[in-house]
Design a protein around this motif. Structure first.
Motif, short mmCIF file in Angstrom:
data_model
loop_
_atom_site.label_atom_id
_atom_site.label_comp_id
_atom_site.label_asym_id
_atom_site.label_seq_id
_atom_site.Cartn_x
_atom_site.Cartn_y
_atom_site.Cartn_z
N ARG A 1 11.75 59.30 113.42
CA ARG A 1 10.68 58.33 113.20
C ARG A 1 11.24 56.92 113.24
O ARG A 1 10.67 56.02 113.86
N ASP A 2 12.37 56.71 112.58
CA ASP A 2 12.99 55.39 112.56
C ASP A 2 13.38 54.94 113.97
O ASP A 2 13.18 53.78 114.34
N ALA A 3 13.92 55.86 114.76
CA ALA A 3 14.30 55.53 116.13
C ALA A 3 13.07 55.18 116.97
O ALA A 3 13.10 54.21 117.75
N LEU A 4 11.99 55.93 116.80
CA LEU A 4 10.76 55.63 117.54
C LEU A 4 10.19 54.27 117.14
O LEU A 4 9.73 53.52 117.99
N SER B 1 11.88 51.72 116.00
CA SER B 1 12.77 50.71 116.58
C SER B 1 12.46 50.51 118.05
O SER B 1 12.36 49.36 118.53
N ASP B 2 12.28 51.59 118.79
CA ASP B 2 11.93 51.50 120.21
C ASP B 2 10.58 50.81 120.40
O ASP B 2 10.41 50.00 121.32
N MET B 3 9.62 51.13 119.55
CA MET B 3 8.30 50.52 119.66
C MET B 3 8.39 49.02 119.43
O MET B 3 7.80 48.22 120.17
N HIS B 4 9.15 48.60 118.40
CA HIS B 4 9.27 47.17 118.12
C HIS B 4 9.97 46.44 119.27
O HIS B 4 9.57 45.34 119.64
N ALA B 5 10.98 47.06 119.85
CA ALA B 5 11.67 46.46 120.99
C ALA B 5 10.72 46.34 122.18
O ALA B 5 10.71 45.31 122.87
N SER B 6 9.91 47.35 122.41
CA SER B 6 8.93 47.30 123.49
C SER B 6 7.91 46.21 123.26
O SER B 6 7.52 45.49 124.19
N ARG C 1 8.37 43.45 121.62
CA ARG C 1 9.03 42.17 121.87
C ARG C 1 9.11 41.89 123.37
O ARG C 1 8.92 40.76 123.81
N ARG C 2 9.39 42.92 124.16
CA ARG C 2 9.44 42.73 125.61
C ARG C 2 8.07 42.36 126.16
O ARG C 2 7.96 41.50 127.04
#
Length: 98
Positions: free
Chosen positions: A72-75, A77-82, A84-85
């Motif tokens: 869940r934490d990894a997902l 993190s990926d969502m927040h990075a996406s 930001r992009r």
């Protein structure tokens, strides 16, 4: 609960842990559905051996929860990075239209 049923619940718990480790959450959920009636049939009075097995199942469940939390934490993190992009692309596009 008979010794065989508790042993089966333990085996299913181990299989759930393996599925979770591999990221196969659908299979882990199917195993949990199979295991649930076995655990629901537990009574308050258990032998020391049965209690040890139940504690082992609880430990496995705690590990599965830790695996799920890390996923869940990894997902997240990926969502927040996406996000930001997407914001950066939107800003770039808005700047290009000036």
């Amino acid at each position: 609960m008979s010794h065989e049923s508790l042993s089966r619940a333990y085996e299913l718990s181990q299989a759930m842990n393996a599925a979770a480790t591999e990221g196969d959450w659908l299979y882990a959920a199917e195993l949990a559905d199979t295991r649930s009636p076995l655990l629901m049939s537990l009574t308050a009075e258990q032998t020391p051996e049965a209690l040890a097995t139940i504690r082992a199942i609880q430990d496995i469940d705690a590990e599965i929860e830790r695996i799920a939390q890390r996923g869940r934490d990894a997902l997240m993190s990926d969502m927040h990075a996406s996000m930001r992009r997407v914001e950066a692309v939107s800003f770039y596009q808005a700047t290009g239209q000036l």
